[in-house]
Write a protein that holds these residues in place. Structure first.
Motif, mmCIF file in Angstrom:
data_model
loop_
_atom_site.group_PDB
_atom_site.id
_atom_site.type_symbol
_atom_site.label_atom_id
_atom_site.label_comp_id
_atom_site.label_asym_id
_atom_site.label_seq_id
_atom_site.Cartn_x
_atom_site.Cartn_y
_atom_site.Cartn_z
ATOM 1 N N ARG A 1 -5.706 42.115 -17.628
ATOM 2 C CA ARG A 1 -6.479 42.863 -16.630
ATOM 3 C C ARG A 1 -7.832 43.297 -17.183
ATOM 4 N N LYS A 2 -7.788 43.749 -18.432
ATOM 5 C CA LYS A 2 -9.030 44.249 -19.021
ATOM 6 C C LYS A 2 -9.970 43.125 -19.456
ATOM 7 N N ASN A 3 -9.432 41.917 -19.537
ATOM 8 C CA ASN A 3 -10.238 40.817 -20.072
ATOM 9 C C ASN A 3 -10.390 39.666 -19.082
ATOM 10 N N GLY A 4 -10.892 40.009 -17.931
ATOM 11 C CA GLY A 4 -11.263 38.968 -16.979
ATOM 12 C C GLY A 4 -10.249 38.658 -15.910
ATOM 13 N N GLY A 5 -9.016 39.167 -16.081
ATOM 14 C CA GLY A 5 -8.028 39.022 -15.012
ATOM 15 C C GLY A 5 -7.437 37.635 -14.870
ATOM 16 N N THR A 6 -7.835 36.704 -15.722
ATOM 17 C CA THR A 6 -7.337 35.344 -15.575
ATOM 18 C C THR A 6 -7.339 34.660 -16.935
ATOM 19 N N ALA A 7 -6.335 33.839 -17.196
ATOM 20 C CA ALA A 7 -6.261 33.131 -18.479
ATOM 21 C C ALA A 7 -5.665 31.759 -18.257
ATOM 22 N N LYS A 8 -6.139 30.808 -19.035
ATOM 23 C CA LYS A 8 -5.630 29.452 -18.898
ATOM 24 C C LYS A 8 -4.624 29.152 -20.000
ATOM 25 N N ALA A 9 -3.597 28.412 -19.660
ATOM 26 C CA ALA A 9 -2.599 28.014 -20.664
ATOM 27 C C ALA A 9 -3.269 27.137 -21.721
ATOM 28 N N ASN A 10 -2.743 27.189 -22.925
ATOM 29 C CA ASN A 10 -3.380 26.387 -23.963
ATOM 30 C C ASN A 10 -3.107 24.895 -23.762
ATOM 31 N N GLU A 11 -3.862 24.076 -24.480
ATOM 32 C CA GLU A 11 -3.861 22.634 -24.188
ATOM 33 C C GLU A 11 -2.551 21.937 -24.528
ATOM 34 N N SER A 12 -1.650 22.638 -25.173
ATOM 35 C CA SER A 12 -0.382 21.990 -25.532
ATOM 36 C C SER A 12 0.392 21.526 -24.307
ATOM 37 N N ILE A 13 0.097 22.114 -23.140
ATOM 38 C CA ILE A 13 0.882 21.718 -21.955
ATOM 39 C C ILE A 13 0.045 21.127 -20.825
ATOM 40 N N THR A 14 -1.259 21.083 -20.976
ATOM 41 C CA THR A 14 -2.078 20.685 -19.814
ATOM 42 C C THR A 14 -2.144 19.176 -19.601
ATOM 43 N N VAL A 15 -1.708 18.394 -20.592
ATOM 44 C CA VAL A 15 -1.568 16.946 -20.367
ATOM 45 C C VAL A 15 -0.070 16.678 -20.243
ATOM 46 N N ALA A 16 0.346 16.346 -19.045
ATOM 47 C CA ALA A 16 1.787 16.163 -18.812
ATOM 48 C C ALA A 16 2.320 15.011 -19.658
ATOM 49 N N TRP A 17 3.407 15.255 -20.347
ATOM 50 C CA TRP A 17 4.112 14.250 -21.156
ATOM 51 C C TRP A 17 3.235 13.683 -22.274
ATOM 52 N N ASN A 18 2.344 14.522 -22.783
ATOM 53 C CA ASN A 18 1.454 14.053 -23.851
ATOM 54 C C ASN A 18 2.250 13.636 -25.084
ATOM 55 N N ASP A 19 3.383 14.326 -25.317
ATOM 56 C CA ASP A 19 4.211 13.983 -26.478
ATOM 57 C C ASP A 19 5.187 12.840 -26.180
ATOM 58 N N LEU A 20 5.177 12.396 -24.933
ATOM 59 C CA LEU A 20 6.043 11.280 -24.495
ATOM 60 C C LEU A 20 7.530 11.548 -24.739
ATOM 61 N N LYS A 21 7.849 12.808 -24.832
ATOM 62 C CA LYS A 21 9.266 13.189 -24.931
ATOM 63 C C LYS A 21 9.724 13.620 -23.540
ATOM 64 N N PHE A 22 10.292 12.687 -22.851
ATOM 65 C CA PHE A 22 10.687 12.969 -21.474
ATOM 66 C C PHE A 22 11.992 13.763 -21.460
ATOM 67 N N ARG A 23 12.176 14.517 -20.384
ATOM 68 C CA ARG A 23 13.351 15.397 -20.325
ATOM 69 C C ARG A 23 14.512 14.734 -19.572
ATOM 70 N N THR A 24 14.580 13.441 -19.689
ATOM 71 C CA THR A 24 15.677 12.671 -19.097
ATOM 72 C C THR A 24 16.841 12.634 -20.090
ATOM 73 N N PRO A 25 18.023 12.199 -19.650
ATOM 74 C CA PRO A 25 19.146 12.108 -20.596
ATOM 75 C C PRO A 25 18.803 11.257 -21.821
ATOM 76 N N SER A 26 18.009 10.194 -21.651
ATOM 77 C CA SER A 26 17.678 9.311 -22.783
ATOM 78 C C SER A 26 16.475 9.809 -23.577
#
Lengths: 733, 205
Positions: A556-581
């Motif tokens: 609240r005191k620092n702009g009221g908004t924040a972006k998630a860090n880049e570790s999650i902003t590219v979907a499946w960047n680590d190519l570890k899919f959450r499927t059974p395999s």
């Protein structure tokens, strides 16, 4: 002039008698509820700014900067610190001051004498809580559990603290819940089978794409802030392709528009895949390293799919399919955005699987600026503290019972042992939004008590016994994230709640207090608490680390908004899919477990019945979100009545002219409304925009059957509704 | 009849009428038992302000036709007109008429608030209820009426506020009222406001 024959004594007698009659002191400056001596410190001209969050069911979930003067909102705009909102609000968001200050808001708790009669009496919060609490306890005593109480709550306000309503219901015992979503179920299951979960790239990465396909999405109307990035990308040379049965406003901005027959998008994707495989344009390395079942899928395509078939099925010429397939496969990275509307068919999930496969074979998944983007939930890791209290000891039943939100009326009527006798409705308008509204109304008729919490009158409130007035985002605190972008937005209380409105959290605490007064131990939900303390409890260490914030107050005191860090902003960047395999699964055993073909095969579309040959689609309207914003006279001033869009060729066959009143009918229902003749819709399809209920005695769902989509159970518990497989006939009324 | 006579004889009467309307808009009459309505009617029947013009007489006549059956819809109609939960058919807020978009809590509301401040008053739940609800304006007028010294402020407030919008308010009541009682009070208010206007014009302030 005044009659001078009446004596002064008569007046005095009158005044005294009036006061005595009403049991009141003379109404002067000390009267209750009225004027009081002014607080000494009061001054005019105090200007403050607050951060708010638009909590509507919208991709954009904007961060708002609110200016408050003398305790009144005088201006709102987008928060410039949020690079997605970019300092601008959409046409709907800009009406918020009017939402807050319209004289027509629901102001007080009220009870209707005779459901649907329009005869409302004002009651106090205490009376409302007492009526509701007594009914809950009566039901519990009669049926041995609280299962006859049904909650229908969804997306009208996605403030995380609003889950207090679910928490409050869980705190009285096991109840019946409207489960599922009308939004994205089939597509989310499809992406769940393919990748483990639906997960989209940051939309700001449209700027990094070399090629963009908007597939059944119309962000010009439904995600205005995404259009900035799309148009900037286009300006930088990225090709924009729009695939849609309708010539939308977004289509008008595209480099290339491809009109596909509705519900054949899967055939188009498979045709493109066939071309890509035949021409060795697929990413062999990506497929080998990151997927399973590719060979089976390849074999299926080789055996069953031809470009001639795809062209005939989809109405898209073969050379066009070949060209866009080549362009898409050779652009690096290429980005696909799948709209929710595209999967609102009986084969919607299968179509999304086919499009996913297109992105996978070209190695576009896991790439910045690429992806097959549908929806995501990576930023929603809150504590959901409001839902953590559990059923009281001795609650009857063993677990909650579920009815399908998408076939709500029929499933409520069918529920027995025990039957459903009470409904609590919040953040929803089922009588306007659900298919087969007449069946929903019948379900309401079966209730002993219907309680609806809402901001404005709508069809559901009209048919409720008690309405509870709720706060706007500006009158309560909260925290919001998006299912599309990667920002977290603070919602501060900018102004005092108007009238007697309360937040869902306050309502939950108030009802719990009353329940425990009447029957100690009957509700585990806390009976008091500062909303600021509640909101801080939503943030855990993971979410704080993800967004780089220390606390809600810090944000609240620092702009009221924040972006998630880049570790999650590219979907499946680590190519570890959450499927059974752990891999991308062209061949999904999970899909088979749910009764689907394990491969992304083509599933036939729903065929029009002979008597009702015209498809009636109900895409989202530009000036509303579902049934919200309909009460807004500012928006009604632009367009104040619904209409049906008809292609001139179709209109000609029925002698319908622009502005004629037409009747749309099928076995489920009918409605009459003005025709708008336009070539923006195909000749076999009519369009009535979604969510219109004001000023008419129908909704677009009057002809919509509860026809299920092919998927939805895996990720959402229930299948969705094939809203766009609604077939009708039309005639001049 | 000279104006000073009118002023002198009107004060108590005016206070009574403002009190009556304040009670009405505050909802005090909604729970009045059927038997008590007869007594109220008796009081109203001998009020000169009501007998002195067509609207007042019409209102009393309306109420004389009242039966127990007409009482039940009174509350529902009162809520339809002034409270909700539907769109208000005769908004009780000044800004609904004075603000060009009919929105509450606007500059027009602030002007009313400032008037209260000037007199050392404020709405108890300031910020939670629009200051220009007719209930507060009536209460404020009663406060000003109670002192001869506040006559100028009273006339200014009436001219700048209540008298500017209440005619439109009454017109909406007349248009939308479905109950004999709400219609009668609409007539009463309309008639009384005519008297107030006439009085102020007569005083030349």
């Amino acid at each position: 002039m005044l009659n001078e024959t009446i004596s002064r004594r008569t007046f005095i007698k009158g005044s005294v008698s009036l006061s005595a009659l009403l049991g009141l002191g003379a109404a002067g400056t000390q009267a209750p509820k009225g004027l009081i001596p002014k607080a000494a410190a009061k001054t005019n001209g105090k200007v403050e700014q607050f951060y708010n969050a638009c909590p509507r069911n919208c991709y954009d979930t904007c961060s708002i900067l609110t200016t408050v003067e003398d305790g009144r909102i005088t201006f709102i705009t987008g928060n410039e610190k949020n690079t997605y909102t970019k300092g601008r609000l959409c046409v709907k968001g800009n009406t918020y001051p009017r939402v807050v200050y319209s004289p027509d808001r629901i102001k007080y708790p009220m009870r209707q004498k005779g459901r649907g009669s329009g005869n409302w009496e004002r009651i106090s919060w205490d009376e409302a809580y007492t009526i509701i609490a007594k009914k809950i306890l009566e039901i519990k005593k009669e049926y041995g559990s609280t299962l006859p109480i049904c909650l229908n709550k969804y997306s009208g306000n996605f403030n995380i603290l609003n889950y207090a309503t679910e928490g409050m219901l869980s705190s009285i015992g096991y109840t019946t819940r409207a489960q599922g979503t009308p939004c994205d179920p089939a597509g989310s299951d499809a992406q769940g089978f393919d990748m483990g979960v639906a997960y989209n790239n940051d939309p700001e990465q449209f700027l990094d794409a070399d090629y963009i396909i908007l597939w059944g999405a119309n962000p010009s109307w439904t995600s205005a802030h995404s259009m900035y990035f799309i148009e900037e990308a286009k300006e930088n040379g990225t090709k924009l392709v729009v695939i849609d049965p309708l010539i939308t406003q977004t289509a008008s901005k595209a480099d290339e528009y491809i009109q596909v027959k509705a519900s054949t998008d899967g055939a188009l994707a498979l045709g493109m895949i066939r071309y890509i495989l035949d021409n060795q344009l697929y990413d062999k390395e990506w497929v080998n390293q990151n997927s399973i079942g590719f060979n089976e899928f390849f074999a299926y395509v080789k055996k069953n799919i031809t470009l001639d078939w795809a062209a005939e099925k989809t109405g898209v010429p073969k050379p066009v399919i070949e060209r866009i397939a080549r362009e898409y496969a050779t652009a690096k990275p290429a980005n696909i955005w799948i709209g929710f509307g595209m999967q609102r068919h009986v084969n919607g999930g299968a179509m999304v699987r086919a499009i996913d496969a297109l992105a996978a074979i070209t190695g576009n998944i896991g790439k910045k600026g690429g992806g097959v983007n549908y929806i995501g939930g990576e930023t929603w890791g809150f504590n959901y503290h409001t839902m953590s209290f559990g059923a009281p000891e001795g609650s009857g039943g063993e677990e909650d019972r579920f009815v399908n939100m998408n076939n709500f009326g029929a499933q409520v009527l069918a529920a027995n042992e025990p039957p459903i006798k009470m409904m609590w409705i919040a953040c929803r308008n089922p009588l306007a939004q659900d298919p087969e509204p007449t069946v929903v109304k019948k379900a309401f008729d079966q209730m002993d008590l219907v309680v609806t919490a809402d901001l404005y009158m709508n069809q559901t409130v009209e048919y409720s016994d008690i309405v509870l007035p709720v706060t706007t985002p500006f009158e309560s605190v909260g925290i919001n994230v998006s299912y599309w972008h990667y920002w977290m937005n603070v919602n501060e209380q900018a102004i005092k709640p108007l009238y007697e409105t309360k937040s869902d959290l306050e309502i939950a605490m108030g009802l719990s207090k009353k329940l425990n007064q009447i029957e100690p131990g009957s509700c585990t939900f806390p009976v008091s608490g500062d909303p600021l303390e509640w909101v801080e409890k939503e943030l855990n260490n993971d979410i704080k680390a993800l967004f780089g914030v220390k606390s809600w107050d810090d944000l609240r005191k620092n702009g009221g908004t924040a972006k998630a860090n880049e570790s999650i902003t590219v979907a499946w960047n680590d190519l570890k899919f959450r499927t059974p395999s752990g891999k991308y699964e062209f061949y999904s055993k999970k899909a088979a477990q749910y009764g689907h073909h394990p491969l992304p095969v083509f599933t036939e579309e729903y065929k029009a019945p002979k008597e009702y040959p015209i498809r009636c689609m109900s895409p989202h309207w530009k000036f509303g979100i579902h049934s919200q914003f309909q009460h807004q006279d500012w928006l009604m001033a632009i367009q104040d009545h619904p209409f049906i869009e008809i292609h001139p060729d179709l209109a000609k066959t029925r002698s319908i002219k622009d502005g004629d009143i037409v009747k749309i009918i099928n076995e489920t229902g009918y409605m009459t409304l003005p025709a708008k003749i336009t070539k923006m819709v195909p000749a076999d399809t009519v369009v009535m925009y979604e969510g219109w209920w004001k000023g008419v005695n129908y909704t677009e769902n009057f002809t919509v059957k509860a026809l299920a989509e092919d998927m939805g159970e895996y990720k959402k518990g229930q299948r969705g509704i094939a809203f766009h497989d609604n077939f009708v006939n039309i005639e001049k009324a | 009849m000279n104006h000073s006579e009118i002023k002198h004889s009107c004060l108590e009467e005016r206070m009574f009428m403002y009190q009556l309307f304040l009670h009405y808009y505050r909802g005090d009459l909604l729970k009045l038992p059927a038997a008590e309505w007869g007594k109220l009617l008796e009081i109203l029947e001998c009020q000169p302000a009501l007998q002195s013009n067509d609207w007042g007489r019409k209102a009393v006549l309306q109420l004389q036709n009242m039966t127990t059956q007409t009482l039940e819809p009174f509350e529902y109609d009162f809520n339809r007109l002034f409270v909700g939960p539907n769109k208000l058919l005769a908004s009780p807020f000044e800004s609904s008429y004075q603000n060009f978009e009919g929105t509450v809590m606007q500059a027009e509301t602030l002007k009313v608030r400032n008037f209260y401040y000037y007199e050392g008053l404020q709405v108890a739940n300031e910020g939670g209820l629009p200051d220009d609800h007719i209930q507060f304006e009536l209460e404020f007028i009663l406060h000003l009426l109670s002192s001869e010294k506040k006559k100028e402020a009273l006339h200014l407030f009436l001219e700048k506020h209540l008298l500017k919008w209440v005619d439109q308010h009454c017109a909406r009541i007349e248009e939308h009222s479905q109950s004999l009682i709400t219609l009668a009070f609409g007539y009463m208010l309309k008639g009384f406001i005519l008297l107030e206007k006439s009085l102020i014009e007569g005083e030349g302030l």
